[in-house]
Design an enzyme around this catalytic site. Sequence first.
Site, PDB file in Angstrom:
ATOM      1  N   GLU A 133      -7.838  -8.101   6.406  1.00  0.00           N
ATOM      2  CA  GLU A 133      -8.505  -6.875   6.955  1.00  0.00           C
ATOM      3  C   GLU A 133      -9.614  -6.944   6.216  1.00  0.00           C
ATOM      4  O   GLU A 133      -9.710  -6.790   4.803  1.00  0.00           O
ATOM      5  CB  GLU A 133      -7.624  -5.733   6.440  1.00  0.00           C
ATOM      6  N   ASN A 168      -8.472  -7.012   2.293  1.00  0.00           N
ATOM      7  CA  ASN A 168      -7.076  -7.086   2.008  1.00  0.00           C
ATOM      8  C   ASN A 168      -6.282  -7.939   2.866  1.00  0.00           C
ATOM      9  O   ASN A 168      -6.841  -8.508   3.836  1.00  0.00           O
ATOM     10  CB  ASN A 168      -6.492  -5.789   2.129  1.00  0.00           C
ATOM     11  N   ARG A 226     -14.235  -4.332   1.162  1.00  0.00           N
ATOM     12  CA  ARG A 226     -13.175  -5.232   0.357  1.00  0.00           C
ATOM     13  C   ARG A 226     -12.334  -6.027   1.385  1.00  0.00           C
ATOM     14  O   ARG A 226     -12.335  -5.274   2.639  1.00  0.00           O
ATOM     15  CB  ARG A 226     -12.436  -4.402  -0.474  1.00  0.00           C
ATOM     16  N   TYR A 244       6.780  -5.609  -0.512  1.00  0.00           N
ATOM     17  CA  TYR A 244       6.035  -4.461   0.054  1.00  0.00           C
ATOM     18  C   TYR A 244       5.102  -5.185   1.396  1.00  0.00           C
ATOM     19  O   TYR A 244       5.052  -4.418   2.492  1.00  0.00           O
ATOM     20  CB  TYR A 244       4.998  -4.047  -0.668  1.00  0.00           C
ATOM     21  N   LYS A 245       4.738  -6.386   1.293  1.00  0.00           N
ATOM     22  CA  LYS A 245       4.162  -7.187   2.505  1.00  0.00           C
ATOM     23  C   LYS A 245       5.195  -7.564   3.484  1.00  0.00           C
ATOM     24  O   LYS A 245       4.769  -8.210   4.576  1.00  0.00           O
ATOM     25  CB  LYS A 245       3.292  -8.166   2.000  1.00  0.00           C
ATOM     26  N   TYR A 277      -4.577  -9.127  -8.153  1.00  0.00           N
ATOM     27  CA  TYR A 277      -4.758  -8.270  -7.751  1.00  0.00           C
ATOM     28  C   TYR A 277      -6.226  -7.581  -8.123  1.00  0.00           C
ATOM     29  O   TYR A 277      -6.279  -7.797  -9.198  1.00  0.00           O
ATOM     30  CB  TYR A 277      -3.890  -6.933  -7.904  1.00  0.00           C
ATOM     31  N   HIS A 294      -1.562   6.229  -0.194  1.00  0.00           N
ATOM     32  CA  HIS A 294      -1.352   4.922  -0.889  1.00  0.00           C
ATOM     33  C   HIS A 294       0.074   4.862  -1.640  1.00  0.00           C
ATOM     34  O   HIS A 294       0.313   4.126  -2.328  1.00  0.00           O
ATOM     35  CB  HIS A 294      -2.613   4.674  -2.087  1.00  0.00           C
TER      36      HIS A 294
END
Lengths: 200, 321, 346
Positions: free
Chosen positions: C265, C225, C223, C316-317, C37, C193
């Site tokens: 993303e 993601n 960034r 989570y994903k 991460y 978040h």
Amino acid sequence: MTISTLKSRPTYPGLSPDHNARSNIIVCDKAGAEAVTELFSRADDTFAKRSTVIVAEGTTDQDAETLKTALAPATVGFQPSLETGIARLREFLKDAPMGLRLYAAGSEPLIGSVVQAAADYSIDHLSIRTEHRGSLKRRVQCVHCKGFTENVTTNPVTCSHCGLTLMVRDHYSRRLAAFQGVCIDAEVPGEVPETEALYQ
Amino acid sequence: MSGSLLRRVRVAEVEQVANRIKRFRLVDIDNAPLSEFSGGSHISVVMHSGDRLMRNPYSLMGSPTDTSSYQISVLNCGNDSRGGSKFMHDAVSVGSELEISEPLNLFPPCKLARKHILVAGGIGITPFMSMMNELDALHCDFELHYGVRSLEEGAYCKYLQSRYGSRVNVYLQDQGQMIPLESVLGSQRLGTHMYVCGPKPMIDWALQTAELLGWPAENVHSEQFSAPPPGKPFVVKLAKSGREIEVRGHQSILEALEEHGVDAPFLCRGGACGQCETGVVSCDGFIEHNDHFLTEAERVSGKKIMICMSRIPSGSITLDL
Amino acid sequence: MALTFKDETFRDDFTFSNSPAAIRRFPFPFVEDKYMYSVNIEPHTTGPEGSVFEFPFDIDEHYVSEMRDRAMVLQEDPARCQALPHMMMAQWDMLELVMMSMARDYPDLFTLTRDGSKWHWVNRPLKIEQTFTFGDASTLPYEPMEYIGRQVQGDFSIQDQRDNQLWMDAGIITSQADWSLDFDVGMNFFEWHGPVPLAHEAGVFERALKFLLNLQISNPVRRLNWTMTINPRLDTSPENYHKWGKDRTTVTPENVGQKVHLRVEMQGLFRLPRSNAILFSIRGYLLSLDQLVTVPKWGRRLHRVLKTLPEELIGYKGLSRYRDTTIEWLSKYDDGAPTSRGGGPD
């Protein structure tokens, strides 16, 4: 308990008197009224005199008499429901000057409704002093049909509008004064865990 | 990332607007359009005086949508000054070239407010110049309460009164006039926000007055452009490179590092933005925290220092750099 | 680069696919062979010619079809686009930034002519021509954010800056990775978040917020993601989760390559000058695993990354139901050979 690791989960630090405020508006339900009594006991005598208490939910006539005495010399008004209590609050806020301090004590839907209404009068949520008392019941918005289900005490819960089985997430919206409910068996319909009475 | 990309500008106009205050109008060196900005923004002006490098923050005063030039006001602090404002007054004239940062806003008006009360003391008027411009264009309700020593010492009093009429209230100290803050704050509708900019005692007075009148802390905002307070010389040791650098009495740690070619992070240089937060490995004695950024717990821990503003009384401090 | 816009769908029959050129420029996000991460923020400056980083707002072969899908989503659910009343100035800031960038970077496709506040906008691929008064929302068919948001790829949110916080007070979000703008609008940086695991404890969001509060005009950052999506579906919203959620159970060893998509993303963050707000662009790229493994390095590396992904993130994903099948399938493309650093193809 209202503790969660999720950062969108509001915290309620407890009521404390703002001795500088010119006037205090306090909204509570029956359970929250106990916190208000304790608040008055921690403040000086003039604090209660400058305070107006709206008891918004769940009181009988007998409760009302008891509370009037307990909260004297504050001005105490009783409202039959949360909805009418918030309508009353809005009347107070409509033409109020700066120097007013807002407090909310009771269930989360009550606190959330006060914070939500206050935003319409540009009152920052952080300036509202809050204390959770009584039931852990929640207001839940179904993310699918957008309908609100009131007084939710279990997880999962059935959406009172579209009938989907919703998992209640700890994700909370101040704007909607509600937790988020998401279909729990979207991937495998019917695969639903045991209902737990988490929010009694 | 230290600071931001710099832009070269030329001084197009200098005007003495009050006894010790000059207004400077800056244009891009190639006449390229400047960035638009928001009310309350400031820029850093980089000045090269001999081999000394100075950077001072100044509020932008013009219209936020005017991209042809920026305007700043500089108060000459005379011999008390660390050099920046005196340099601007003595050495900068029409045609001089300077470097500036892009605008940064650490003092924006709250867009949710129903009314804005602006309280200015002396040169503290500057951030409100662009703020009023913006609030006026957006038809927002505002009033200014502006205290000056005298009409000669106060900048833009007449200009502001003619432009904004009864929304501007000027108080002349030499006439015995004081900002009647208690009555001003005592009669505002719910949802009003107060902003104060001026000398530290005035800011403290305004914040305390608001608090005593029951104004929530969320409704009051302040900006103070403070230069790093001077002290005695001390030594900064850099843990990673092993270097030792002396910080002179009238210098900040950041300035000393820059003078020795150390690339340290910074942005506002006024202890507000948090960009220059630096880890402390060890320290003789205690840190004099002069910033507005660290929390009380962080100050007490002694593990962090804002190198643009804070120092130690003497001895040495070892930084995680 | 002359663009040929594909006519394709992101729902029902899912005809979306990438051309060989689009595969080569896919922003593969993993720079090493294990999951790490990181906030990985870098300046959003001009990247190599033809890359997705070349311009602030990347327009590619999927432009016309993506805009059509967005219009369908907004037709069904107008709440996917919302702006609180105090965000009007920020909406104009966004419109200006996007129009100026698109007209400058793709002069063959878009033209902007400005005469004071009288603006004239031409969008050739979508056959739009509009004269309007900058600053006067009544001269546009939609509010400014929605108007330009219907003509630029990527989702957008706009953050107001108050009290040392960022507040997500506006957005147009039609192809999100399972979060609801309608629910989150008005939240601060930590709140929206909230559901992200692990990062809060690591202090990631405190540092990121501090960085963003000081974000400078003219110095945007970006960034990457990523997540995974079954079928090239853009509208993976929570609102419709009860409709698309079952896709996750349809992955079999035989169809992994067609069904499972890596979804990246490219997130851009821009300080908006007049409003002092921050524009957050979320520009999504989809790539099926069949197409992904045409770059051998990516096949090897994705296999290794998925094997080292922490449990919290798998949940989570939303990868739980098909991660093992996908790893098994990818193992055929991982011969154990070393890979070069960085995300680009060898």
